[in-house]
Write a protein that holds these residues in place. Structure first.
Motif, mmCIF file in Angstrom:
data_model
loop_
_atom_site.group_PDB
_atom_site.id
_atom_site.type_symbol
_atom_site.label_atom_id
_atom_site.label_comp_id
_atom_site.label_asym_id
_atom_site.label_seq_id
_atom_site.Cartn_x
_atom_site.Cartn_y
_atom_site.Cartn_z
ATOM 1 N N SER A 18 -31.264 17.052 -33.490
ATOM 2 C CA SER A 18 -32.035 15.747 -33.738
ATOM 3 C C SER A 18 -33.559 15.714 -33.523
ATOM 4 O O SER A 18 -33.985 16.676 -32.760
ATOM 5 N N TRP A 19 -34.017 15.150 -34.349
ATOM 6 C CA TRP A 19 -35.787 15.139 -34.212
ATOM 7 C C TRP A 19 -36.139 13.561 -33.772
ATOM 8 O O TRP A 19 -35.318 12.545 -34.325
ATOM 9 N N HIS A 20 -37.126 13.473 -33.014
ATOM 10 C CA HIS A 20 -37.395 12.167 -32.846
ATOM 11 C C HIS A 20 -39.061 12.180 -32.929
ATOM 12 O O HIS A 20 -39.829 13.145 -32.583
ATOM 13 N N SER A 32 -25.297 11.537 -28.780
ATOM 14 C CA SER A 32 -25.701 13.029 -29.043
ATOM 15 C C SER A 32 -26.079 13.859 -27.862
ATOM 16 O O SER A 32 -26.692 14.937 -27.755
ATOM 17 N N GLY A 33 -26.115 12.896 -26.642
ATOM 18 C CA GLY A 33 -26.129 13.843 -25.151
ATOM 19 C C GLY A 33 -27.569 13.875 -24.707
ATOM 20 O O GLY A 33 -27.711 14.227 -23.746
ATOM 21 N N ASP A 34 -28.349 12.960 -25.342
ATOM 22 C CA ASP A 34 -29.659 12.828 -24.800
ATOM 23 C C ASP A 34 -29.788 11.822 -23.497
ATOM 24 O O ASP A 34 -30.676 12.231 -22.711
ATOM 25 N N VAL A 40 -31.835 11.719 -18.861
ATOM 26 C CA VAL A 40 -32.550 11.806 -20.259
ATOM 27 C C VAL A 40 -33.314 13.226 -20.442
ATOM 28 O O VAL A 40 -34.089 13.674 -19.746
ATOM 29 N N SER A 41 -32.682 13.815 -21.632
ATOM 30 C CA SER A 41 -33.087 15.200 -21.931
ATOM 31 C C SER A 41 -34.716 15.191 -22.439
ATOM 32 O O SER A 41 -35.544 16.108 -21.948
ATOM 33 N N ARG A 42 -34.935 14.148 -23.185
ATOM 34 C CA ARG A 42 -36.504 14.026 -23.854
ATOM 35 C C ARG A 42 -36.694 12.521 -23.898
ATOM 36 O O ARG A 42 -36.240 11.890 -24.516
#
Length: 879
Positions: free
Chosen positions: A385-387, A217-219, A234-236
């Protein structure tokens, strides 16, 4: 050509011998290592199947020509002097991996360790077969790999969950050979290690376990910065990203088409600390709501996140205050897309950004329990996406449903009390003083019976009937059969009135009765739940049990009368302990004591039932059909009259009275029966005495003859004019040698001269005539075998009184006479003999005729005599 032919054969045999022998193997090619790293060279023997361990010797040569002893597995003094110190320090050692394998390990490789290494195994075989040693070359390079963090990152990097971060690692090699670098980011959390993302020496990216989705996903990304820097982005950040990050770099070289790792270095880059998201869900600790009302439970969320997060709220219900128990279930849920999932009676409303309310409509007692609010915060990730960044469960909210219990009283009244057995009993159970009873409350009833016992006895109640909340009536074992027969009736007159009726109360029904009224409350699913039971006071059903008494007294108003007068008798009835009695009367007659003509015989004359219907019973005097009358004078008095009494009417007369009690409307039950005192009819007369006898001149006859039987009547006493006498004569026969069979009526002649003959099944005929005033003749014409037996006559005299009325005298019977019917032998065989002679004569003549015809026409032959010479023979006597 002939001399060169054997050479290939010898080479093939030599190769076969070498292949079948023992072979020692070490890695092929050249092994490359860096100074200060570890060198491991394995060596094994193929085709070794010995039970003991194989011995190995290692030798070293820097040029490959002359080897120096390095180490041995079986000879302690084998190593050269220059290697013994390193062997003692453990820098060089042999590690056995199997019986036929060993590994040479050099922990700290020095530049002097570059050269050729030979592994050999001593031979104890009788003949040498195979290869007992093998050599491998090792190159030692200088350490030209530099690894370190890029810049000076802080030792502790603190972030909030969902924020981005990046780490850099510097790696470069100054090796004169063409080498490739491989890099791997590794996360340490205590003793656990996780591979985050790696770049292989072939330039491929490999995400670690659990990071595949985030990498695609590119995170999570790995980039190169310049020529010697590698960046992990790391984006998030997630809570799982917390820990120490290491950068592991390995150097690879290609030798003879295969890659081998020559060294590896690691460096600690940074320690990442993820600050947890503060999240709290608060609900009221205690709440109370009235049944049927609406429950409104708020869930207030408190968090330190102000960015783009979305909550997910779920309400749980449990009977226990522990939400982790499996008994809790989901009531309603609001997902992160703000979609509500609930049931028709439960709703979830979003009042503001931090307040969510659970609404339960029309609460009932089942809604009492503990409610939990579970909140999850979701943060958007890369590529939509959601986390989940945080979640929490509120403390239990205790909810009590206050129920306004229906307040009412129950009163049981006996509207009909039996005074006797078979009287009806009716009980009325009413609900009084109803309070707090809404439309959602209905009443049902249960009926119980308890037997009367002494105060010290334990008595159990028996269920008669119970009504469920859906008005279904179920019977108990005591009342099931009688309810099906219609003797027990259970009814509901009104909303608050219930009735129980016993059509015929028996003595077993005496006892205590009580009712239990149950209040039922309607639930949300349209079902009914019992909420309260109220018992009534018992009602005692009892009456004194006394035996029924019935007394009948008969009297004769005119005690003296003569033959031909009217006989009158009245019967007075009195009763006790009989409910609403009605009486039926039967007049009976018996012969007086001393009369042996028909002893112990009771004759039923006339009856009158409880509905005043008169019936002639056994009154057979056709001339006096209207000669007897029975009537009701009062409810308890009856009168019997017999007109024109005859002398044969003498006897004892009684009234048999039966008392009847009404049962279920038009039905009656027999309560008691009693017989009155006798009233005697006795005629004091000095009239004639009649006797009867039977005479026959032919007591034994032959079948077909005439049988004559005379019935002779004699008169003793006063002489009577023949015109003042008449007789009814009947002839009877018992067709047996004894009198064990019932007599059969043959023929009768009444006093008026009318003859009646019974029908018979055989051919003989009967005739009855009066030959004189006192003689009567019975004749059997054409007697049959069935006519044998005992014959007697029955005579009923009639005498004319001075008043001109005919009086019937007592019936008299003659003694029987036995008649025998014989068979005539001559007559019996005459016709069979004549028929037999005739048939035999006819058959003989027919036989002769047939024989004559057969011999004359069928058997005739012509005989032709041939002419022959006849000669006279001389008589031999002459000689």
């Amino acid at each position: 050509m002939g001399r060169l032919a054997p050479r290939p054969l010898l080479l093939a045999l030599l190769w076969l011998a070498l292949c079948q022998g023992r072979v020692v193997r070490v890695p092929t090619g050249t092994l490359v290592r860096v100074v200060g790293t570890e060198l491991s060279i394995p060596c094994n023997v193929s085709d070794y199947d010995g039970p003991s361990e194989q011995n190995f010797d290692w030798s070293f040569s820097s040029s490959g020509s002359s080897f120096v002893e390095l180490a041995s597995t079986w000879e302690v003094g084998f190593p050269a002097q220059q290697y013994r110190e390193r062997l003692q320090r453990g820098e060089i050692l042999l590690r056995r991996t199997a019986n036929d394998a060993v590994e040479l390990l050099i922990k700290n490789v020095q530049p002097s360790d570059q050269g050729h290494y030979k592994c050999s195994t001593p031979s104890t075989d009788a003949t040498v077969q195979g290869n007992y040693e093998d050599t491998v070359q090792v190159k030692v390079l200088a350490d030209a790999l530099h690894v370190g963090p890029s810049g000076q990152p802080p030792p502790g990097l603190s972030l909030r969950e969902g924020e981005p971060f990046e780490l850099r690692c510097h790696a470069a090699s100054a090796s004169p050979l063409h080498t490739h670098l491989a890099l791997q980011w590794e996360l340490h959390r205590g003793p656990a290690r996780r591979n985050v993302l790696a770049l292989t020496h072939e330039g491929r990216f490999h995400p670690g376990p659990g990071y595949e989705q985030r990498y695609h996903s590119g995170d999570v990304r790995l980039d190169t910065v310049g020529s010697d820097a590698y960046r992990l982005s790391v984006s998030r950040a997630l809570s799982a990203d917390q820990g120490s990050y290491r950068c592991i770099v390995s150097e690879w070289i290609a030798e003879q088409g295969s890659w081998q790792e020559i060294q590896e270095k690691a460096v600690e880059v940074a320690t990442l600390v993820i600050q947890p998201t503060a999240l709290r869900a608060a609900v009221p600790r205690n709440m109370s709501v009235a049944e049927g009302k609406e429950l409104d439970l708020p869930c207030n969320i408190t968090t330190d996140r102000a960015d783009d997060i979305r909550p997910e709220v779920t309400w749980y219900f449990s009977r226990m205050p522990d939400s982790s128990l499996p008994g809790s279930h989901v009531l309603a849920r609001l997902d992160r897309e703000s979609l509500v999932h609930s049931s028709p009676h439960v709703a979830l409303s979003h009042v503001d950004a931090r307040s969510y309310h659970l609404l339960v409509r029309d609460v009932s007692k089942e809604n009492s329990g503990f409610y939990f609010c579970h909140v999850s915060l979701w943060a958007p990730g890369h590529n939509r996406s959601w986390h989940k960044v945080a979640e929490t469960m509120s403390a239990p909210a205790s909810v009590g449903v206050t129920w306004l219990e229906p307040d009412y009283q129950v009163y049981l009244n006996a509207s009909k009390v039996p005074g006797f057995a078979d009287d009806p009993t009716e009980l009325e159970c009413r609900v009084l003083n109803m309070k707090s009873t809404e439309a959602g409350v209905r009443f049902t009833v249960s009926w119980y019976y308890r037997m009367n016992r002494r105060s010290d006895d334990t008595v159990t109640s028996e269920l008669l009937a119970v009504m469920d909340g859906d008005w279904t009536l179920k019977y108990g074992e005591r009342s099931k059969q009688r309810a099906q027969d219609g003797e027990f009736l259970f009814s509901k007159e009104h909303r608050d009135t219930f009735n129980f009726r016993i059509q015929r109360t028996t003595e077993e029904d005496r006892g205590n009765y009580y009712c239990v009224v149950s209040a039922w409350t309607k639930q949300r699913n349209s079902s009914w739940v019992k909420s309260k039971d109220v018992f009534s006071k018992p009602v005692n059903i009892f009456w004194a049990s006394e035996d029924s008494v019935l007394v009948v007294k008969a009297r004769q108003p005119k005690p003296f009368f003569a033959a031909g007068n009217t006989f009158e008798m009245t019967c007075k009835v009195s009763s006790k302990n009989i409910k609403s009695p009605r009486y039926s009367v039967l007049i009976t007659a018996e012969k007086p004591v001393g009369d042996l003509s028909s002893p112990n015989e009771t004759k039923y004359i006339i009856s009158l039932d409880q509905d005043s219907v008169v019936k002639l019973e056994n009154w057979t005097d056709a001339s006096r059909v209207d000669g007897v009358v029975l009537e009701k004078v009062q409810e308890d008095e009856f009168r019997y009259r017999m007109y024109q009494t005859q002398v044969s009417d003498a006897g004892l007369y009684r009234c048999m009275v039966t008392a009847w009690s009404p049962v279920r409307g038009s039905l009656w039950r027999e309560a008691a029966t009693s017989l009155s005192n006798p009233i005697e009819i006795d005629f004091q007369t000095s009239g004639p005495i009649f006797n009867a006898s039977v005479h026959s001149d032919t007591p034994s006859v032959i079948r077909g003859d005439l049988i004559k039987l005379f019935c002779i009547i004699t008169v003793e006493g006063a002489a009577l004019d023949p015109d003042d006498m008449a007789f009814d004569v009947s002839w009877f026969a018992v067709h047996s040698f004894g009198l064990d069979k019932a007599p059969v009526l043959l023929s009768s002649l009444d006093r008026k001269g009318i003859v009646t003959t019974a029908r018979r099944d055989w051919k003989s005929n009967l005739s009855l005539e009066r030959t004189s005033v006192l003689e009567f003749l019975l004749q059997v014409h054409g007697s049959e075998d069935q006519d044998f037996g005992n014959y007697y006559c029955s005579v009923t005299p009639w005498v004319r009184s001075p008043t001109g009325s005919w009086q019937k005298e007592a019936e008299i019977h003659s003694k029987p006479i036995f008649i025998t019917v014989k068979m005539d032998v001559l007559d019996a065989f005459k016709y069979p003999l004549l028929i037999g002679v005739g048939l035999s004569t006819a058959i003989g003549l027919l036989s002769c005729l047939i024989g004559y015809c057969s011999s004359h026409w069928c058997c005739k032959k012509e005989v032709q005599e041939t002419r022959r010479e006849r000669r006279r023979l001389m008589s031999m006597e002459m000689d």
